[in-house]
Design a protein around this motif. Structure first.
Motif, PDB file in Angstrom:
ATOM      1  N   PRO A 290       0.826  -1.210   0.000  1.00  0.00           N
ATOM      2  CA  PRO A 290       0.000   0.000   0.000  1.00  0.00           C
ATOM      3  C   PRO A 290       0.862   1.262   0.000  1.00  0.00           C
ATOM      4  N   ILE A 291       0.379   2.286  -0.665  1.00  0.00           N
ATOM      5  CA  ILE A 291       1.104   3.546  -0.767  1.00  0.00           C
ATOM      6  C   ILE A 291       1.290   4.184   0.611  1.00  0.00           C
ATOM      7  N   ARG A 292       0.377   3.887   1.518  1.00  0.00           N
ATOM      8  CA  ARG A 292       0.470   4.437   2.878  1.00  0.00           C
ATOM      9  C   ARG A 292       1.769   4.017   3.555  1.00  0.00           C
ATOM     10  N   LEU A 293       2.198   2.780   3.334  1.00  0.00           N
ATOM     11  CA  LEU A 293       3.440   2.289   3.915  1.00  0.00           C
ATOM     12  C   LEU A 293       4.622   3.149   3.461  1.00  0.00           C
ATOM     13  N   TYR A 294       4.689   3.439   2.174  1.00  0.00           N
ATOM     14  CA  TYR A 294       5.786   4.233   1.650  1.00  0.00           C
ATOM     15  C   TYR A 294       5.728   5.673   2.160  1.00  0.00           C
ATOM     16  N   LEU A 295       4.546   6.207   2.309  1.00  0.00           N
ATOM     17  CA  LEU A 295       4.415   7.571   2.827  1.00  0.00           C
ATOM     18  C   LEU A 295       4.826   7.655   4.294  1.00  0.00           C
ATOM     19  N   VAL A 296       4.468   6.643   5.067  1.00  0.00           N
ATOM     20  CA  VAL A 296       4.858   6.620   6.486  1.00  0.00           C
ATOM     21  C   VAL A 296       6.379   6.511   6.607  1.00  0.00           C
ATOM     22  N   VAL A 297       6.977   5.642   5.801  1.00  0.00           N
ATOM     23  CA  VAL A 297       8.436   5.498   5.837  1.00  0.00           C
ATOM     24  C   VAL A 297       9.103   6.793   5.391  1.00  0.00           C
TER      25      VAL A 297
ATOM     26  N   GLY B 168       7.913   9.737   5.805  1.00  0.00           N
ATOM     27  CA  GLY B 168       7.778  10.633   6.957  1.00  0.00           C
ATOM     28  C   GLY B 168       8.828  10.358   8.018  1.00  0.00           C
ATOM     29  N   PHE B 169       9.066   9.065   8.317  1.00  0.00           N
ATOM     30  CA  PHE B 169      10.111   8.715   9.286  1.00  0.00           C
ATOM     31  C   PHE B 169      11.483   9.169   8.798  1.00  0.00           C
ATOM     32  N   LEU B 170      11.755   8.983   7.505  1.00  0.00           N
ATOM     33  CA  LEU B 170      13.036   9.426   6.955  1.00  0.00           C
ATOM     34  C   LEU B 170      13.189  10.940   7.072  1.00  0.00           C
ATOM     35  N   PHE B 171      12.099  11.657   6.852  1.00  0.00           N
ATOM     36  CA  PHE B 171      12.132  13.112   7.000  1.00  0.00           C
ATOM     37  C   PHE B 171      12.436  13.505   8.437  1.00  0.00           C
ATOM     38  N   VAL B 172      11.788  12.851   9.398  1.00  0.00           N
ATOM     39  CA  VAL B 172      12.004  13.163  10.817  1.00  0.00           C
ATOM     40  C   VAL B 172      13.442  12.824  11.224  1.00  0.00           C
TER      41      VAL B 172
ATOM     42  N   GLY C 298      18.588   1.542   7.454  1.00  0.00           N
ATOM     43  CA  GLY C 298      17.776   0.362   7.736  1.00  0.00           C
ATOM     44  C   GLY C 298      16.369   0.479   7.166  1.00  0.00           C
ATOM     45  N   LEU C 299      15.760   1.642   7.304  1.00  0.00           N
ATOM     46  CA  LEU C 299      14.424   1.845   6.722  1.00  0.00           C
ATOM     47  C   LEU C 299      14.452   1.727   5.206  1.00  0.00           C
ATOM     48  N   ILE C 300      15.451   2.319   4.589  1.00  0.00           N
ATOM     49  CA  ILE C 300      15.534   2.272   3.132  1.00  0.00           C
ATOM     50  C   ILE C 300      15.736   0.846   2.649  1.00  0.00           C
ATOM     51  N   VAL C 301      16.625   0.116   3.289  1.00  0.00           N
ATOM     52  CA  VAL C 301      16.876  -1.271   2.879  1.00  0.00           C
ATOM     53  C   VAL C 301      15.655  -2.141   3.143  1.00  0.00           C
ATOM     54  N   ALA C 302      15.016  -1.966   4.283  1.00  0.00           N
ATOM     55  CA  ALA C 302      13.884  -2.826   4.644  1.00  0.00           C
ATOM     56  C   ALA C 302      12.668  -2.591   3.767  1.00  0.00           C
ATOM     57  N   VAL C 303      12.338  -1.344   3.490  1.00  0.00           N
ATOM     58  CA  VAL C 303      11.080  -1.054   2.797  1.00  0.00           C
ATOM     59  C   VAL C 303      11.290  -0.810   1.310  1.00  0.00           C
TER      60      VAL C 303
ATOM     61  N   LEU D 237      24.948  10.407  17.762  1.00  0.00           N
ATOM     62  CA  LEU D 237      23.623  10.742  17.222  1.00  0.00           C
ATOM     63  C   LEU D 237      23.608  10.740  15.700  1.00  0.00           C
ATOM     64  N   ILE D 238      24.634  11.282  15.076  1.00  0.00           N
ATOM     65  CA  ILE D 238      24.686  11.298  13.617  1.00  0.00           C
ATOM     66  C   ILE D 238      24.737   9.874  13.073  1.00  0.00           C
ATOM     67  N   LEU D 239      25.567   9.020  13.672  1.00  0.00           N
ATOM     68  CA  LEU D 239      25.648   7.630  13.218  1.00  0.00           C
ATOM     69  C   LEU D 239      24.356   6.873  13.483  1.00  0.00           C
ATOM     70  N   LEU D 240      23.716   7.156  14.608  1.00  0.00           N
ATOM     71  CA  LEU D 240      22.441   6.506  14.914  1.00  0.00           C
ATOM     72  C   LEU D 240      21.384   6.873  13.882  1.00  0.00           C
ATOM     73  N   PHE D 241      21.266   8.161  13.573  1.00  0.00           N
ATOM     74  CA  PHE D 241      20.295   8.591  12.554  1.00  0.00           C
ATOM     75  C   PHE D 241      20.630   7.976  11.197  1.00  0.00           C
ATOM     76  N   MET D 242      21.901   7.901  10.859  1.00  0.00           N
ATOM     77  CA  MET D 242      22.324   7.338   9.581  1.00  0.00           C
ATOM     78  C   MET D 242      21.958   5.857   9.490  1.00  0.00           C
ATOM     79  N   ILE D 243      22.212   5.103  10.550  1.00  0.00           N
ATOM     80  CA  ILE D 243      21.920   3.671  10.536  1.00  0.00           C
ATOM     81  C   ILE D 243      20.419   3.433  10.486  1.00  0.00           C
ATOM     82  N   LEU D 244      19.642   4.220  11.221  1.00  0.00           N
ATOM     83  CA  LEU D 244      18.187   4.070  11.186  1.00  0.00           C
ATOM     84  C   LEU D 244      17.632   4.382   9.797  1.00  0.00           C
ATOM     85  N   LYS D 245      18.137   5.426   9.159  1.00  0.00           N
ATOM     86  CA  LYS D 245      17.670   5.762   7.813  1.00  0.00           C
ATOM     87  C   LYS D 245      18.050   4.673   6.817  1.00  0.00           C
TER      88      LYS D 245
END
Length: 117
Positions: free
Chosen positions: A20-27, A29-33, A64-69, A54-62
């Motif tokens: 669903p497109i909603r999944l991509y929009l939510v992700v 949004g998380f990437l933007f935050v 991970g989201l990109i790879v996962a979704v 903090l910079i490395l944490l944000f980088m790894i989280l972003k």
């Protein structure tokens, strides 16, 4: 005969799964935050280990989201996930081991030579 046709349709639906497109929009949004948080760390002017953590944490989280979704890794078989994610993790472990060994080597050389190089 109807069962065979229904089974064939089910296989086709499994092969062409639409998310669903909603999944991509939510992700998105998380990437933007997370990106805003990364910029906020620089804006506030944090320094030292806290800034880099903090910079490395944000980088790894972003990442991970990109790879996962967006790269659909969340829906792959576990063996494929291990085949893709395990080698870089092992490289990081081996790099950490080499850094530790290099510290031992330089300290041994300094101890033997009496501090002169």
């Amino acid at each position: 005969m109807e069962q065979v046709a229904a089974h064939a349709q089910a296989q086709v639906k499994e092969q062409h799964q639409q998310h669903p497109i909603r999944l991509y929009l939510v992700v998105w949004g998380f990437l933007f935050v997370l990106s805003a948080g990364s910029y906020f760390v620089d804006y506030v002017g944090l320094q030292g280990y806290l800034r880099w953590f903090l910079i490395l944490l944000f980088m790894i989280l972003k990442a991970g989201l990109i790879v996962a979704v967006f790269m659909h890794m969340a829906w792959e078989r576990l063996a494929l996930v291990y085949a893709i994610l395990l080698p870089p993790l092992l490289v990081l472990v081996f790099v950490a081991m080499m850094v530790s060994e290099s510290n031992y080597t330089i300290f041994t050389r300094l101890a033997v030579s009496g501090g002169a190089q």
